[in-house]
Scaffold this motif. Structure first.
Motif, mmCIF file in Angstrom:
data_model
loop_
_atom_site.group_PDB
_atom_site.id
_atom_site.type_symbol
_atom_site.label_atom_id
_atom_site.label_comp_id
_atom_site.label_asym_id
_atom_site.label_seq_id
_atom_site.Cartn_x
_atom_site.Cartn_y
_atom_site.Cartn_z
ATOM 1 N N ASN A 1 0.827 -1.201 0.000
ATOM 2 C CA ASN A 1 0.000 0.000 0.000
ATOM 3 C C ASN A 1 0.871 1.265 0.000
ATOM 4 O O ASN A 1 0.609 2.224 -0.747
ATOM 5 N N TYR B 1 -1.181 -1.546 -5.395
ATOM 6 C CA TYR B 1 -2.477 -1.527 -4.715
ATOM 7 C C TYR B 1 -3.238 -2.842 -4.932
ATOM 8 O O TYR B 1 -3.935 -3.322 -4.026
ATOM 9 N N SER C 1 -1.878 -5.293 -2.535
ATOM 10 C CA SER C 1 -2.377 -4.972 -1.198
ATOM 11 C C SER C 1 -3.831 -5.431 -1.053
ATOM 12 O O SER C 1 -4.223 -6.002 -0.026
ATOM 13 N N LEU C 2 -4.622 -5.215 -2.094
ATOM 14 C CA LEU C 2 -6.030 -5.624 -2.082
ATOM 15 C C LEU C 2 -6.157 -7.138 -1.921
ATOM 16 O O LEU C 2 -7.008 -7.624 -1.167
ATOM 17 N N VAL D 1 -8.128 0.585 0.103
ATOM 18 C CA VAL D 1 -7.435 0.195 -1.132
ATOM 19 C C VAL D 1 -8.323 0.444 -2.349
ATOM 20 O O VAL D 1 -7.840 0.913 -3.391
#
Length: 270
Positions: free
Chosen positions: A196, A215, A218-219, A234
């Protein structure tokens, strides 16, 4: 009669010896008090936990358990920072600094500098915060404490990012990510934060394609963890990246996903 009297005197002397020695010792050792404090704080009994930590410090000074003393002081600093009690932190720093030259293990010392870094970061003093987090890194053994090492790098990146040294923050996050991928499990929370933050650094540099890749990673971890709050953030980040790329349809879809999760958690239209 003489023998009986001598025996009684001997028994009395032994009893007196042990009584004096027992009274001379603390009722409980500092480490045990520290562990009790930790349990209290973990069960939201913060005020009682603070009292126990202060007791642990007092006993540790008496028994010269300096590792425990510094651990307790570190814990107290983090608690008071969390509640914005900066005046108390100042008094703890002044009190504890007298013992830093004692023989203290590197892990406890690293934790202490980490706590100081958080304090100075909260105060907006990025230079001193950076100095302290570097001291924490210098004391930690990556091989023995890989999670702590990655956390220190993560905090260092946060400080650099907050002070506007974006390129340096990106390098620090990359170092942390490379180490984490080798030594931590694939869905560790620190990886979530690193992806992130790397996305934010890339977005700040207008590298929207790179930001989107970070991202998305991270998601994925947020979805594995079922971290709804994390997914809201996110999806918002992905929406902003897509908007900046000119892909408005995709941006709307991401923002809708964020809003849908938010409505499910908070029970109202956000």
């Amino acid at each position: 009669v003489v023998k009986q009297l001598s025996f009684r005197i001997l028994i009395s002397a032994i009893f007196l010896f042990f009584s004096v020695n027992i009274l001379a010792q603390p009722a409980m050792d500092a480490r045990t008090i520290y562990e009790e404090a930790d349990k209290l704080i973990r069960t939201s009994q913060v005020d009682s936990g603070i009292e126990k930590l202060e007791s642990a410090v007092a006993v540790a000074v008496e028994t010269k358990e300096y590792d425990v003393l510094i651990k307790a002081e570190s814990f107290l600093i983090r608690i008071h920072v969390a509640f914005g009690r900066y005046d108390r932190v100042e008094s703890i720093i002044e009190r504890s600094s007298a013992y830093l030259d004692e023989e203290i293990n590197d892990t406890a010392t690293s934790d202490y500098y980490h706590s100081l870094a958080r304090y100075f970061l909260a105060k907006g003093n990025f230079i001193v915060a950076l100095e302290n987090i570097q001291s924490a890194l210098d004391k930690i053994s990556p091989e023995e404490h890989p999670e702590m090492y990655v956390l220190e790098l993560l905090i260092k990146g946060n400080i650099e990012q907050g002070s506007g040294i974006i390129d340096k923050a990106g390098d620090t996050y990359e170092d942390a990510l490379n180490y984490a991928l080798k030594h931590l499990w694939e869905d560790h929370y620190y990886l979530l934060y690193l992806y992130n933050n790397l996305g934010a650094v890339a977005a700040d540099g207008n590298d929207h394609f790179k930001a989107e890749r970070f991202y998305q990673k991270s998601l994925l971890i947020n979805q594995i963890k079922k971290d709804s709050v994390g997914m809201i953030l996110v999806y918002n980040n992905l929406g902003n990246v897509s908007k900046n790329k000119g892909n408005y349809e995709k941006a709307i879809a991401y923002f809708d996903s964020s809003r849908s999760i938010s409505d499910g958690i908070y029970g109202y239209q956000s």
